[in-house]
Design a protein around this motif. Structure first.
Motif, PDB file in Angstrom:
ATOM      1  N   THR A 168      29.458  30.542  30.971  1.00 49.14           N
ATOM      2  CA  THR A 168      30.385  31.567  31.472  1.00 49.14           C
ATOM      3  C   THR A 168      29.942  31.960  32.875  1.00 49.14           C
ATOM      4  OG1 THR A 168      28.993  33.112  30.277  1.00 49.14           O
ATOM      5  CG2 THR A 168      31.077  32.527  29.256  1.00 49.14           C
ATOM      6  N   ARG A 169      30.901  32.334  33.677  1.00 53.30           N
ATOM      7  CA  ARG A 169      30.577  32.683  35.061  1.00 53.30           C
ATOM      8  C   ARG A 169      31.211  34.022  35.418  1.00 53.30           C
ATOM      9  NH1 ARG A 169      33.311  28.283  37.981  1.00 53.30           N
ATOM     10  NH2 ARG A 169      34.184  27.875  35.920  1.00 53.30           N
ATOM     11  N   SER A 170      30.522  34.798  36.222  1.00 53.12           N
ATOM     12  CA  SER A 170      31.134  36.031  36.696  1.00 53.12           C
ATOM     13  C   SER A 170      30.744  36.289  38.138  1.00 53.12           C
ATOM     14  CB  SER A 170      30.725  37.221  35.819  1.00 53.12           C
ATOM     15  OG  SER A 170      29.350  37.437  35.891  1.00 53.12           O
ATOM     16  N   THR A 171      31.677  36.857  38.871  1.00 52.18           N
ATOM     17  CA  THR A 171      31.453  37.202  40.273  1.00 52.18           C
ATOM     18  C   THR A 171      31.843  38.656  40.464  1.00 52.18           C
ATOM     19  OG1 THR A 171      32.107  34.968  40.870  1.00 52.18           O
ATOM     20  CG2 THR A 171      32.013  36.580  42.659  1.00 52.18           C
ATOM     21  N   ILE A 172      30.998  39.417  41.100  1.00 54.34           N
ATOM     22  CA  ILE A 172      31.297  40.823  41.361  1.00 54.34           C
ATOM     23  C   ILE A 172      31.151  41.062  42.864  1.00 54.34           C
ATOM     24  CG2 ILE A 172      30.590  43.213  40.944  1.00 54.34           C
ATOM     25  CD1 ILE A 172      29.364  42.212  38.278  1.00 54.34           C
ATOM     26  N   SER A 175      29.937  55.758  44.273  1.00 52.37           N
ATOM     27  CA  SER A 175      28.885  55.047  43.540  1.00 52.37           C
ATOM     28  C   SER A 175      29.411  53.755  42.945  1.00 52.37           C
ATOM     29  CB  SER A 175      28.354  55.892  42.381  1.00 52.37           C
ATOM     30  OG  SER A 175      28.033  57.176  42.804  1.00 52.37           O
ATOM     31  N   TYR A 176      28.587  52.744  42.997  1.00 52.83           N
ATOM     32  CA  TYR A 176      28.870  51.533  42.224  1.00 52.83           C
ATOM     33  C   TYR A 176      27.991  51.590  40.986  1.00 52.83           C
ATOM     34  CZ  TYR A 176      28.563  46.854  40.401  1.00 52.83           C
ATOM     35  OH  TYR A 176      28.584  45.796  39.528  1.00 52.83           O
ATOM     36  N   ARG A 177      28.588  51.401  39.833  1.00 53.35           N
ATOM     37  CA  ARG A 177      27.813  51.362  38.592  1.00 53.35           C
ATOM     38  C   ARG A 177      28.238  50.118  37.835  1.00 53.35           C
ATOM     39  NH1 ARG A 177      25.281  55.441  36.034  1.00 53.35           N
ATOM     40  NH2 ARG A 177      26.252  56.895  37.449  1.00 53.35           N
ATOM     41  N   GLY A 178      27.317  49.268  37.525  1.00 47.99           N
ATOM     42  CA  GLY A 178      27.726  48.019  36.886  1.00 47.99           C
ATOM     43  C   GLY A 178      26.732  47.546  35.857  1.00 47.99           C
ATOM     44  N   LEU A 179      27.175  46.683  34.982  1.00 49.98           N
ATOM     45  CA  LEU A 179      26.291  46.077  33.992  1.00 49.98           C
ATOM     46  C   LEU A 179      26.568  44.587  33.948  1.00 49.98           C
ATOM     47  CD1 LEU A 179      24.370  46.119  31.438  1.00 49.98           C
ATOM     48  CD2 LEU A 179      26.423  46.467  30.093  1.00 49.98           C
ATOM     49  N   TYR A 211      22.941  47.740  36.341  1.00 50.37           N
ATOM     50  CA  TYR A 211      22.083  47.431  35.192  1.00 50.37           C
ATOM     51  C   TYR A 211      22.162  45.921  34.971  1.00 50.37           C
ATOM     52  CZ  TYR A 211      22.320  52.402  33.912  1.00 50.37           C
ATOM     53  OH  TYR A 211      22.239  53.775  33.903  1.00 50.37           O
ATOM     54  N   ILE A 212      21.008  45.278  34.875  1.00 48.04           N
ATOM     55  CA  ILE A 212      21.008  43.840  34.665  1.00 48.04           C
ATOM     56  C   ILE A 212      20.130  43.546  33.452  1.00 48.04           C
ATOM     57  CG2 ILE A 212      20.565  41.600  35.727  1.00 48.04           C
ATOM     58  CD1 ILE A 212      20.506  43.239  38.443  1.00 48.04           C
ATOM     59  N   GLU A 213      20.700  42.910  32.449  1.00 45.99           N
ATOM     60  CA  GLU A 213      19.940  42.607  31.234  1.00 45.99           C
ATOM     61  C   GLU A 213      20.097  41.126  30.925  1.00 45.99           C
ATOM     62  OE1 GLU A 213      21.332  46.933  29.401  1.00 45.99           O
ATOM     63  OE2 GLU A 213      21.427  45.162  28.125  1.00 45.99           O
ATOM     64  N   GLY A 263      32.849  50.559  39.000  1.00 47.27           N
ATOM     65  CA  GLY A 263      32.131  49.291  38.975  1.00 47.27           C
ATOM     66  C   GLY A 263      32.663  48.440  37.854  1.00 47.27           C
ATOM     67  N   THR A 264      31.823  47.629  37.286  1.00 40.10           N
ATOM     68  CA  THR A 264      32.316  46.716  36.260  1.00 40.10           C
ATOM     69  C   THR A 264      31.225  46.378  35.261  1.00 40.10           C
ATOM     70  OG1 THR A 264      33.394  44.573  35.918  1.00 40.10           O
ATOM     71  CG2 THR A 264      31.711  44.678  37.620  1.00 40.10           C
ATOM     72  N   LYS A 265      31.646  45.790  34.151  1.00 40.03           N
ATOM     73  CA  LYS A 265      30.687  45.254  33.186  1.00 40.03           C
ATOM     74  C   LYS A 265      31.053  43.809  32.936  1.00 40.03           C
ATOM     75  CE  LYS A 265      30.001  49.338  30.313  1.00 40.03           C
ATOM     76  NZ  LYS A 265      30.192  49.837  28.939  1.00 40.03           N
ATOM     77  N   MET A 266      30.085  42.942  32.978  1.00 36.08           N
ATOM     78  CA  MET A 266      30.314  41.547  32.639  1.00 36.08           C
ATOM     79  C   MET A 266      29.385  41.213  31.477  1.00 36.08           C
ATOM     80  SD  MET A 266      32.592  40.185  34.667  1.00 36.08           S
ATOM     81  CE  MET A 266      33.468  40.714  36.142  1.00 36.08           C
ATOM     82  N   ILE A 267      29.964  41.000  30.315  1.00 36.43           N
ATOM     83  CA  ILE A 267      29.162  40.693  29.135  1.00 36.43           C
ATOM     84  C   ILE A 267      29.303  39.202  28.866  1.00 36.43           C
ATOM     85  CG2 ILE A 267      28.683  41.348  26.734  1.00 36.43           C
ATOM     86  CD1 ILE A 267      28.793  43.827  28.454  1.00 36.43           C
TER      87      ILE A 267
END
Lengths: 426, 478
Positions: B351-355, B368-372, B404-406, B341-345
């Motif tokens: 800032t923009r992010s696309t997953i 499994s997809y694991r992302g933050l 994970y979304i924070e 998966g990925t992490k976008m901090i």
């Protein structure tokens, strides 16, 4: 380890009652469990610091309390003050048996022993603590095919300086219908753990509410856990205000075929409150359906944590499961941490989850204001609309009205207008 | 249906041949002395050795991570050889003609058009064959544009100021267990520096291949795109078929300075092990990008190989208006396990992010997809959109999602969506009605499922990825 936990273990050892064997088993598990830290996945976003420093050994006598009964609800009220059951109404409808956990007659003991710590999964640390410490509580048995018109309203109030551990067991017989309201109140410095285990037999129907309306300094950790047999139906609504420490675990286990579970949750947080909701839906049998909707509004310096897991086992084919979590983040000092999880081992299923976190849509706000609605009013309308969607679907109209009133009071307290979002350029 | 699945699963690994090239390999084991020897062989300066030793010291104190949804026997890090270099490479070749012909034949079998590429595709290839960069083509042409494209070992000697400034700046040597191990023992990898305002004249490419038995591949890649520059980097991986598990712990660091753009594409086809789950690569990779003002980093990956994939290409969106993208297709079959998966901090404003993540699990595999996604209080007006879709083929596999979304900023908008389903009976029926056989239909449907990701890949890679997927899924639905 910490003094509260050490102390709890000591107290647990001293308890010797008819549930002794069950308690001993949980105590053994507890001794092998590490106290959670930030590295513990289940407690990643929730700190137990406030609890660790707690010392209520002195205890304070409970002042006289008004029971928070809801008028026009026509409910069977069971009031606990600081974990002590006040009384059980004398004239219960036919097919309904209610007994205190401490005094379960012999004929009921076998199923109670089965269900005690039998529905709630063993991994909940505080569930284990509750296993060992809960001497107070209720056992409720609804006979098969009984359609109970009166909701069962369990009110638990905590007062300053007290600690309580309550366990409730509810058995809903085949084809029976019942409404159970778990209602927790109090905002004084206190701590309670409160776990409820439900078993729904074939075609049983349960309308369930957990109104976790404790707030501010009232620390509370608890859970509602459900086993659903073939074609059983659960319709559950959870409302939370959050407090210095508030954590709820909901486990729904679809064990029979063709079960249906609906879970709605609302949290409204402000000031420095913390609310942590963990829901776990297990599909172990085919043709189950679950639908979970969670809405949260988070203001002030509050923090909301939501972990929603859906686990579909290998044989649970044709399962349909959906989870939707939406959050309004209203303040720069607030925080929302969510983790929707899917764990799927069956191929012929349809599963989805979604999560969003944002502030109120500026365009919607602009639309309302362009029609002459003041900023404050517009905020309130949009915020309220956001959660009212779920309240509108509560089957019990009296309860829905009462909840709307409670929540609007909460909105006034939140004073959402003071949130720090920018106004749209005019 | 089951027979066909079996057939598909038992398909042999096509890149699974061994090259008998004489090589110079260390005895298994890891301590300070091994690191010193490795550093000495590579003729590294003292600062590099010190850096490695510091990383090793912290690695020894770190616990092995076990949070991923994967299951594997304990890795014995002392049973691995930490250096292997083809012997005939002691004197570095000046051109392709000087390369061991068997090595070239190996590449040919793998289908890397090393020679052809020069003429046709215009791709410069820095091929890593068991840890030593064998050949770097098109160096001259790149030099004209001012682009540095060489092995990291060379860069340490020739561009120490750049390496010292950026090595470990995105993935610190104590970042995680495998990154620390890599920092201590990395053998080779690629180094790219694109100067200010330069648009790299061609797509850069590396091909990794683990050849020796019991060797770990620890490559380290560092890509620096200076202000306003633009570079596209392709990475492909394969390994021969062996019964033992081989460890691959790579670190990739991308630095996108103001207004720069980096596109990093990976097609990973390491040996996945046989159907009983014997052998195969353990792929523990740390990939991270630092995005400065207005920079854009795009990760695209097609993961079809490895017994275990543990990989989270991430973006730290530090500069205002920076953009991070992650497009992934992960296919698991046999007993493969992927946790990726990925992490976008988000730190900067706007800032923009696309997953976009597509997971396909077949047979007894787990995917499994694991992302933050993390919105910091400073991420004013930031935006994230995440979509994770999983496709299950067969009733013995698993597909999982752990996002994970924070969020700590009300003006930031985060959206996450995930779905899981099987190949729809209706779609299959529709195709079959129109005379398309079920196998072809499944391939079409899966290709359509992955289209959003494939269209992000450079042309040649997109074709290869599509083909790879098709072969992997052969006969999986009846």
């Amino acid at each position: 380890m910490n003094s509260w936990f050490d102390n709890a273990l000591t107290r647990a050892e001293a308890i010797d009652d008819w549930l002794h064997e069950k308690r001993a088993a949980s105590l053994a598990l507890l001794r092998d469990t590490d106290w959670p830290t930030r590295q513990t996945e289940a407690w990643k976003y929730t700190s137990l610091k406030k609890l660790e420093q707690l010392d209520f050994s002195a205890g304070t006598p409970a002042p006289s309390i008004n029971a928070h009964s809801i008028s026009d609800l026509n409910s069977i009220n069971l009031v606990f003050i600081d974990g002590v059951l006040q009384s059980i109404p004398a004239d219960l409808p036919e097919g309904l048996t209610i007994m205190p956990l401490a005094q379960v007659p012999d004929e009921h003991q076998p199923w109670v022993l089965d269900q005690f710590a039998g529905v709630k999964p063993p991994q909940h640390l505080f569930g284990l603590i509750n296993d060992t410490l809960a001497t107070d509580g209720l056992v409720i048995d609804i006979a098969p095919h009984v359609d109970l018109k009166h909701p069962i309203h369990i009110i638990q109030t905590m007062t300053a300086g007290n600690e309580a551990h309550c366990r409730t067991l509810v058995r809903v017989g085949a084809g029976a219908r019942v409404t159970v309201i778990e209602h927790l109140t109090g905002d004084q410095e206190s701590f309670n753990t409160n776990f409820t285990e439900y078993s729904l037999a074939t075609k049983a129907e349960l309308e369930h509410y957990r109104l976790a309306l404790q707030s501010d300094a009232a620390l509370t950790i608890g859970g509602s856990h459900f086993n659903l047999d073939t074609q059983a139906t659960l319709n559950s609504t959870i409302v939370g205000y959050g407090s210095d420490l508030a954590r709820i675990d909901v486990d729904i286990s679809h064990q029979g075929e063709g079960t249906l579970a609906k879970l709605d949750a609302i949290y409204l947080l402000d000031k420095q409150t913390h609310f942590d909701l963990h829901s776990n839906i297990e599909h172990t049998a085919p043709n189950g359906t679950s639908d979970e909707r969670v809405r949260g509004i988070v203001a002030g310096k509050a923090r909301a944590v939501f972990n929603g897991r859906i686990h579909i086992h290998r044989y649970a084919q044709k399962t349909s499961a959906e989870l939707n979590n939406r959050n309004l983040l209203l303040s720069r000092d607030a925080e929302v941490d969510v983790k929707p999880e899917l764990e799927i081992y069956a191929d012929d299923v349809s599963c989805a989850h979604g999560a969003t976190i944002a502030e109120i849509d500026q365009l919607a706000l602009y639309y309302l204001r362009s029609r002459g609605i003041g900023l404050e009013q517009a905020h309130l309308m949009l915020n309220f609309g956001f959660i009212n969607e779920l309240i509108d679907q509560i089957p019990n109209a009296v309860l829905a009205d009462w909840l709307r009133q409670q929540l609007s009071g909460r909105f006034t307290r939140m004073n959402t207008i003071k949130h720090s979002g920018q106004e749209m350029a005019q | 249906m089951t027979d066909q699945i079996q057939k598909a699963i038992s398909r042999e690994y096509e890149a699974g041949f061994t090259s008998s090239i004489e090589s110079n390999t260390f005895e298994p084991g890891l301590d300070e002395e091994v690191i010193a020897r490795l550093s000495a062989i590579k003729g590294e300066p003292q600062w590099m050795l010190d850096w490695r030793l510091k990383a090793f010291a912290s690695w020894k104190k770190m616990p092995e991570p076990h949070w991923a949804h994967i299951d594997y026997p304990k890795i014995d890090f002392q049973a691995i050889s930490y250096y292997s270099s083809p012997k005939s490479m002691d004197d570095k070749p000046k051109s392709l003609d000087e390369i061991d012909p068997e090595l070239l034949a190996t590449y040919e079998k793998l289908g890397i058009p090393l020679l052809e590429q020069q003429m046709l595709a215009g791709v410069a290839v820095d091929a890593v064959f068991d840890s030593v960069s064998v050949v770097t083509t098109f160096r001259e042409k790149l030099k004209e544009a001012g682009v540095i494209f060489c092995s990291i070992s060379e860069a340490i000697k020739e561009y120490p100021e750049l390496v010292q400034k950026y090595l470990g700046s995105v993935v610190p040597r104590t970042d995680n267990y495998y990154a620390a191990l890599n920092s201590a023992v990395f053998t080779d990898g690629s180094f790219v520096y694109v100067p200010k305002g330069v648009r790299c004249p061609m797509e850069l490419s590396t091909y990794f291949r683990i050849n020796e038995q019991n060797t770990g591949q620890f490559e380290r890649t560092l890509v620096i795109a200076d202000e306003g520059s633009h570079v596209s980097y392709l990475e492909g991986c394969s390994a021969p078929q062996r019964d033992e598990n081989q460890l691959h712990a790579a670190v990739v660091e991308l630095v996108a300075l103001d207004d720069a753009q980096i596109k990093y594409s990976t097609v990973q086809n390491w040996y996945p092990g046989d159907e009983q789950g014997r052998g195969g690569i353990y792929n523990f990779v740390t990939k991270r990008a630092m995005c400065h003002k207005n920079a854009k980093v795009s990760w695209t990956q097609v993961e079809t190989g490895s017994a275990i994939t543990w990989k989270y290409p991430s973006c730290i969106l530090r500069g205002d208006n920076s953009v991070g993208e992650f497009y992934s297709v992960a296919l698991t079959r046999g007993r493969q396990q992927a946790d990726t998966g990925t992490k976008m901090i988000h730190l900067g404003k706007n800032t923009r992010s696309t997953i976009i993540s597509k997971g396909i699990s077949a047979a007894q595999s787990n995917n499994s997809y694991r992302g933050l996604v993390k919105m910091m209080p400073t991420a004013e007006g930031a935006r994230n959109y995440t979509q994770c879709d999983s496709l299950l083929i067969g009733d013995q596999c698993g597909a999982h999602t752990f996002p994970y979304i924070e969020s700590r900023n009300p003006t930031a908008i985060v959206e996450h969506e995930a779905t899981t389903s099987k190949v729809s009976d209706d779609q299959l029926f529709l195709c079959q009605q129109r005379g398309i056989n079920s196998e072809k239909a499944v391939s079409m449907i899966v290709n359509g499922f992955c289209k959003e990701v494939f269209k992000q890949l450079p042309m040649e890679f997109a074709v290869e990825a599509g083909k790879l997927l098709e072969i992997s899924l052969e006969g999986s639905v009846g």
